[in-house]
Design a protein around this motif. Structure first.
Motif, PDB file in Angstrom:
ATOM      1  N   ILE A 179       1.451   2.511  -3.592  1.00  9.52           N
ATOM      2  CA  ILE A 179       0.312   2.794  -4.466  1.00  9.52           C
ATOM      3  C   ILE A 179       0.310   4.227  -4.974  1.00  9.52           C
ATOM      4  O   ILE A 179       0.103   4.478  -6.172  1.00  9.52           O
ATOM      5  N   GLU A 180       0.546   5.180  -4.107  1.00  9.95           N
ATOM      6  CA  GLU A 180       0.436   6.583  -4.539  1.00  9.95           C
ATOM      7  C   GLU A 180       1.412   6.927  -5.662  1.00  9.95           C
ATOM      8  O   GLU A 180       1.084   7.697  -6.560  1.00  9.95           O
ATOM      9  N   LEU A 219      -5.079   2.628   2.870  1.00  9.67           N
ATOM     10  CA  LEU A 219      -5.612   2.415   1.526  1.00  9.67           C
ATOM     11  C   LEU A 219      -6.928   3.170   1.348  1.00  9.67           C
ATOM     12  O   LEU A 219      -7.162   3.804   0.310  1.00  9.67           O
ATOM     13  N   ILE A 229      -6.164   6.788   0.840  1.00  4.35           N
ATOM     14  CA  ILE A 229      -5.620   7.064  -0.498  1.00  4.35           C
ATOM     15  C   ILE A 229      -6.751   7.149  -1.526  1.00  4.35           C
ATOM     16  O   ILE A 229      -6.784   8.050  -2.364  1.00  4.35           O
ATOM     17  N   CYS A 230      -7.682   6.204  -1.448  1.00  2.00           N
ATOM     18  CA  CYS A 230      -8.801   6.199  -2.394  1.00  2.00           C
ATOM     19  C   CYS A 230      -9.647   7.458  -2.241  1.00  2.00           C
ATOM     20  O   CYS A 230     -10.060   8.072  -3.235  1.00  2.00           O
ATOM     21  N   ILE A 290      -8.619   1.123  -7.839  1.00  7.88           N
ATOM     22  CA  ILE A 290      -7.662   0.168  -7.296  1.00  7.88           C
ATOM     23  C   ILE A 290      -8.403  -1.148  -7.083  1.00  7.88           C
ATOM     24  O   ILE A 290      -9.493  -1.170  -6.509  1.00  7.88           O
ATOM     25  N   TYR A 330      -6.248  -5.083   2.891  1.00  5.34           N
ATOM     26  CA  TYR A 330      -6.738  -3.720   3.155  1.00  5.34           C
ATOM     27  C   TYR A 330      -6.139  -3.183   4.448  1.00  5.34           C
ATOM     28  O   TYR A 330      -5.876  -3.935   5.387  1.00  5.34           O
ATOM     29  N   ILE A 351       0.832  -1.211   0.000  1.00  5.18           N
ATOM     30  CA  ILE A 351       0.000   0.000   0.000  1.00  5.18           C
ATOM     31  C   ILE A 351       0.861   1.253   0.000  1.00  5.18           C
ATOM     32  O   ILE A 351       0.468   2.290  -0.541  1.00  5.18           O
ATOM     33  N   ILE A 363      -7.850  -4.518  -5.196  1.00  2.00           N
ATOM     34  CA  ILE A 363      -7.018  -5.289  -4.274  1.00  2.00           C
ATOM     35  C   ILE A 363      -7.463  -6.750  -4.304  1.00  2.00           C
ATOM     36  O   ILE A 363      -8.601  -7.060  -4.645  1.00  2.00           O
ATOM     37  N   LEU A 394     -12.523   1.757  -5.023  1.00  3.87           N
ATOM     38  CA  LEU A 394     -11.813   0.624  -4.438  1.00  3.87           C
ATOM     39  C   LEU A 394     -12.628  -0.638  -4.678  1.00  3.87           C
ATOM     40  O   LEU A 394     -13.757  -0.765  -4.194  1.00  3.87           O
TER      41      LEU A 394
END
Length: 366
Positions: free
Chosen positions: A120-121, A146, A149-150, A131, A142, A117, A133, A157
């Motif tokens: 990810i950015e 996360l 970020i979403c 995203i 998770y 995670i 997962i 997500l």
């Protein structure tokens, strides 16, 4: 032999209930989109903790339909990017490319085996829309970061819950942690039926309505077609069987967790690495992966001594011929996992004696 997965023994545990459920369907004379399907949708949505559950033909269709649904709603478009773990089963990737979107592969961590995670950015671009997962092996993929970020980047997500029935994060079940989730009920899953089936769970009623229509030829009303849809429906028999199995899912997962605790305590061969142990709520042990630099020799040794194993998975997606455009890419952690991973017997019907036999030969490998 100690089987990796003894489906016959698992099925016989509640065989009379399954037979009664199947007979009920036969006697009803209704085999698709009936009361059994409606009942399982309601029960599974309640179990997961979402308002909506749409049953479909298999897990891949569930993944495909989520993305297609977002396209029909104008949220995703051809060429948009979806971030996805580099170490996953091919279905996760297929669902993205089948919809003419672009998978952006992100490495896992070696310790947790799930998408990193923290990486990810840096993979987010102006084309990123979501995203996906994957709760691989039954382990939680998770965390709260996360979700942040979403929210920060306005991303959808999506969860691939094919291997994580009953897994939780802070009391919330996988399948209800993101915007939409795909589930597989392939026979070997923690919650598996007698054939193949899948489902989508979500709290998004608009998305659910679109997916339900898409899975039924694109129709919301008989012989009236709003979308260019597909035929992806769960049979009444599968729904009836799954509703029986759902009653025992938490109990079965608890047995898997007890077996895993024994493995973590008893496996002490320095040539074998175990993944970081998680709290029980964070792992339902669809598989129990171990890692060894001499994996192939270990597998042959175990086979010789009657211990059945399987590699999940021998070739990562970016090295598959179907995605030859990625074959020159390097994902070192993913490749290390795929080169060393070996799944040992893990299911709710393994006896104490069988578990001891597994550990005995794992520790004997030199």
């Amino acid at each position: 032999m100690v089987k990796l997965l003894d489906l016959q023994k698992i099925t016989m545990t509640h065989a009379e209930e399954y037979k009664a459920a199947v007979n009920r369907v036969i006697e009803s004379g209704w085999f698709l989109q009936g009361k059994e399907d409606q009942q399982f949708e309601a029960d599974y949505a309640k179990y997961i903790g979402t308002s909506e559950c749409i049953t479909v033909a298999n897990g891949l269709d569930a993944l495909r339909l989520i993305i297609r649904g977002y396209k029909e709603l104008g949220i995703f478009h051809d060429g948009d990017e979806i971030i996805v773990p580099a170490n996953t089963y091919i279905a996760t990737i297929l669902a993205i490319t089948d919809n003419h979107l672009v998978p952006v592969l992100v490495e896992p961590t070696w310790e947790h085996l799930e998408i990193d995670i923290n990486k990810i950015e840096e993979a987010i671009t102006p084309k990123t829309r979501g995203i996906m997962i994957v709760h691989l092996y039954g382990r939680i993929a998770y965390n709260d970061l996360l979700g942040e970020i979403c929210q920060k980047h306005g991303l959808k997500l999506m969860e691939d819950c094919a291997q994580s029935h009953g897994c939780q994060w802070k009391g919330g079940k996988t399948g209800a942690l993101g915007d939409a989730a795909a589930h597989s009920f392939y026979p070997g899953k923690n919650l598996g039926t007698l054939g193949d089936a899948g489902a989508v769970t979500t709290d998004d009623k608009e998305l659910a309505a679109v997916i339900r229509a898409l899975a039924n030829y694109g129709s919301q009303k008989k012989y009236v077609f709003r979308y260019v849809g597909m035929n992806s429906r769960m049979s009444e028999i599968d729904a009836a069987v799954l509703d029986v199995k759902l009653k025992y899912l938490d109990e079965d997962n608890c047995r898997r967790q007890q077996l895993a605790a024994y493995y973590y305590k008893a496996i002490d061969n320095p040539l074998i690495t175990l993944p970081q142990q998680l709290n029980d709520e964070n792992n339902v042990y669809h598989q129990f992966p171990i890692f060894c630099e001499r994996r192939d020799k270990l597998q042959a040794f175990l086979t010789e001594h009657g211990i059945q194993t399987l590699i999940h998975y021998p070739i990562p997606p970016h090295q598959q011929e179907c995605y030859k455009q990625w074959n020159n890419r390097s994902y070192p952690i993913t490749e290390k996992i795929h080169q060393q991973e070996l799944s040992i017997p893990m299911n709710q019907v393994i006896t104490e004696e069988e578990a001891q036999e597994v550990v005995k030969w794992l520790n004997a490998f030199l």
